[in-house]
Design a protein around this motif. Sequence first.
Motif, PDB file in Angstrom:
ATOM      1  N   THR A 127       0.758  -1.363   0.052  1.00  0.00           N
ATOM      2  CA  THR A 127       0.027  -0.021   0.010  1.00  0.00           C
ATOM      3  C   THR A 127       0.980   1.240  -0.043  1.00  0.00           C
ATOM      4  OG1 THR A 127      -0.193   0.046   2.499  1.00  0.00           O
ATOM      5  CG2 THR A 127      -2.036  -1.011   1.139  1.00  0.00           C
ATOM      6  N   ASN A 128       2.015   1.200   0.403  1.00  0.00           N
ATOM      7  CA  ASN A 128       3.113   2.406   0.380  1.00  0.00           C
ATOM      8  C   ASN A 128       4.000   2.482  -0.764  1.00  0.00           C
ATOM      9  OD1 ASN A 128       4.643   0.254   1.433  1.00  0.00           O
ATOM     10  ND2 ASN A 128       5.743   1.542   3.057  1.00  0.00           N
ATOM     11  N   SER A 129       3.784   1.362  -1.673  1.00  0.00           N
ATOM     12  CA  SER A 129       4.670   1.577  -2.735  1.00  0.00           C
ATOM     13  C   SER A 129       4.660   2.795  -3.516  1.00  0.00           C
ATOM     14  CB  SER A 129       4.611   0.305  -3.784  1.00  0.00           C
ATOM     15  OG  SER A 129       4.897  -0.945  -3.126  1.00  0.00           O
ATOM     16  N   ASP A 130       5.528   3.241  -3.854  1.00  0.00           N
ATOM     17  CA  ASP A 130       5.547   4.642  -4.804  1.00  0.00           C
ATOM     18  C   ASP A 130       5.093   4.217  -6.071  1.00  0.00           C
ATOM     19  OD1 ASP A 130       6.220   6.940  -6.437  1.00  0.00           O
ATOM     20  OD2 ASP A 130       7.535   7.683  -4.813  1.00  0.00           O
ATOM     21  N   LEU A 131       4.090   4.750  -6.373  1.00  0.00           N
ATOM     22  CA  LEU A 131       3.386   4.224  -7.736  1.00  0.00           C
ATOM     23  C   LEU A 131       4.251   4.924  -9.009  1.00  0.00           C
ATOM     24  CD1 LEU A 131      -0.424   4.336  -7.025  1.00  0.00           C
ATOM     25  CD2 LEU A 131       1.189   2.519  -7.319  1.00  0.00           C
ATOM     26  N   TYR A 132       4.532   6.374  -8.722  1.00  0.00           N
ATOM     27  CA  TYR A 132       5.456   7.087  -9.890  1.00  0.00           C
ATOM     28  C   TYR A 132       6.512   6.393 -10.078  1.00  0.00           C
ATOM     29  CZ  TYR A 132       1.904  10.367  -9.531  1.00  0.00           C
ATOM     30  OH  TYR A 132       0.499  11.295  -9.410  1.00  0.00           O
ATOM     31  N   GLU A 133       7.230   5.691  -8.987  1.00  0.00           N
ATOM     32  CA  GLU A 133       8.670   4.998  -9.216  1.00  0.00           C
ATOM     33  C   GLU A 133       8.375   3.830 -10.083  1.00  0.00           C
ATOM     34  OE1 GLU A 133      10.738   4.207  -5.906  1.00  0.00           O
ATOM     35  OE2 GLU A 133      11.333   6.310  -5.226  1.00  0.00           O
ATOM     36  N   ILE A 134       7.150   3.332 -10.052  1.00  0.00           N
ATOM     37  CA  ILE A 134       6.926   1.907 -10.708  1.00  0.00           C
ATOM     38  C   ILE A 134       6.576   2.162 -12.232  1.00  0.00           C
ATOM     39  CG2 ILE A 134       5.294  -0.054 -10.746  1.00  0.00           C
ATOM     40  CD1 ILE A 134       5.225   0.176  -7.590  1.00  0.00           C
ATOM     41  N   GLY A 135       6.033   3.622 -12.467  1.00  0.00           N
ATOM     42  CA  GLY A 135       5.755   3.907 -13.751  1.00  0.00           C
ATOM     43  C   GLY A 135       4.552   4.857 -13.937  1.00  0.00           C
ATOM     44  N   LEU A 136       3.860   5.047 -13.070  1.00  0.00           N
ATOM     45  CA  LEU A 136       2.674   5.897 -13.067  1.00  0.00           C
ATOM     46  C   LEU A 136       2.872   7.164 -13.542  1.00  0.00           C
ATOM     47  CD1 LEU A 136      -0.422   5.851 -12.404  1.00  0.00           C
ATOM     48  CD2 LEU A 136       0.287   7.210 -10.434  1.00  0.00           C
ATOM     49  N   THR A 137       2.123   7.678 -14.684  1.00  0.00           N
ATOM     50  CA  THR A 137       2.254   8.829 -15.096  1.00  0.00           C
ATOM     51  C   THR A 137       1.082   9.799 -14.633  1.00  0.00           C
ATOM     52  OG1 THR A 137       0.570   8.424 -17.132  1.00  0.00           O
ATOM     53  CG2 THR A 137       3.245   7.983 -17.217  1.00  0.00           C
ATOM     54  N   SER A 138       1.243  11.111 -14.877  1.00  0.00           N
ATOM     55  CA  SER A 138       0.370  11.955 -14.349  1.00  0.00           C
ATOM     56  C   SER A 138      -1.060  11.837 -15.095  1.00  0.00           C
ATOM     57  CB  SER A 138       0.746  13.598 -15.024  1.00  0.00           C
ATOM     58  OG  SER A 138       1.998  13.788 -13.852  1.00  0.00           O
ATOM     59  N   PHE A 139      -0.822  11.565 -16.345  1.00  0.00           N
ATOM     60  CA  PHE A 139      -2.172  11.171 -17.263  1.00  0.00           C
ATOM     61  C   PHE A 139      -2.679   9.913 -16.666  1.00  0.00           C
ATOM     62  CE2 PHE A 139      -4.179   9.172 -20.945  1.00  0.00           C
ATOM     63  CZ  PHE A 139      -5.198   9.974 -21.034  1.00  0.00           C
ATOM     64  N   ALA A 140      -2.237   8.905 -16.388  1.00  0.00           N
ATOM     65  CA  ALA A 140      -2.853   7.553 -15.667  1.00  0.00           C
ATOM     66  C   ALA A 140      -3.349   8.212 -14.302  1.00  0.00           C
ATOM     67  CB  ALA A 140      -1.812   6.584 -15.533  1.00  0.00           C
ATOM     68  N   ALA A 141      -2.714   8.909 -13.388  1.00  0.00           N
ATOM     69  CA  ALA A 141      -3.105   9.284 -12.348  1.00  0.00           C
ATOM     70  C   ALA A 141      -4.434   9.935 -12.461  1.00  0.00           C
ATOM     71  CB  ALA A 141      -2.310  10.171 -11.561  1.00  0.00           C
ATOM     72  N   VAL A 142      -4.800  10.899 -13.495  1.00  0.00           N
ATOM     73  CA  VAL A 142      -5.865  11.502 -13.655  1.00  0.00           C
ATOM     74  C   VAL A 142      -7.097  10.504 -14.176  1.00  0.00           C
ATOM     75  CG1 VAL A 142      -7.300  13.010 -15.291  1.00  0.00           C
ATOM     76  CG2 VAL A 142      -4.942  13.819 -14.506  1.00  0.00           C
ATOM     77  N   ARG A 143      -6.632   9.707 -15.026  1.00  0.00           N
ATOM     78  CA  ARG A 143      -7.573   8.448 -15.263  1.00  0.00           C
ATOM     79  C   ARG A 143      -8.186   7.861 -14.177  1.00  0.00           C
ATOM     80  NH1 ARG A 143      -4.753   5.833 -19.975  1.00  0.00           N
ATOM     81  NH2 ARG A 143      -5.652   4.019 -19.344  1.00  0.00           N
ATOM     82  N   ILE A 144      -7.231   7.441 -13.335  1.00  0.00           N
ATOM     83  CA  ILE A 144      -7.526   6.789 -12.076  1.00  0.00           C
ATOM     84  C   ILE A 144      -8.215   7.614 -11.344  1.00  0.00           C
ATOM     85  CG2 ILE A 144      -6.521   5.834  -9.950  1.00  0.00           C
ATOM     86  CD1 ILE A 144      -3.998   5.007 -11.238  1.00  0.00           C
ATOM     87  N   MET A 145      -8.085   9.018 -11.141  1.00  0.00           N
ATOM     88  CA  MET A 145      -9.052   9.661 -10.165  1.00  0.00           C
ATOM     89  C   MET A 145     -10.313   9.689 -10.722  1.00  0.00           C
ATOM     90  SD  MET A 145      -9.076  14.021  -9.947  1.00  0.00           S
ATOM     91  CE  MET A 145      -9.504  13.943 -11.671  1.00  0.00           C
TER      92      MET A 145
END
Length: 81
Positions: free
Chosen positions: A24-42
């Motif tokens: 649950t505390n893994s850094d999603l951005y370090e794993i490859g999350l992009t800003s665009f993907a974060a918006v899609r998740i939101m």
Amino acid sequence: MIDLVRQAIDEHARLPVPARNLATNSDLYEIGLTSFAAVRIMLALEDALGVQFPEHMLRRRNFASIGAIVACLRELERKAA
């Protein structure tokens, strides 16, 4: 709720590992999350839960981990109650 967040990550983040394999505390951005993907998740979470993330929550740190996303959603639930 954590399962819903993991599902949204799997469907919208296109990370190289399944969300179920992430702490649950893994850094999603370090794993490859992009800003665009974060918006899609939101947007997916807003649709699924009938909530809206207020502007003050639209920060990178609030989408940096599964735990951070869940914390935001719990805060939105408390305010809605």
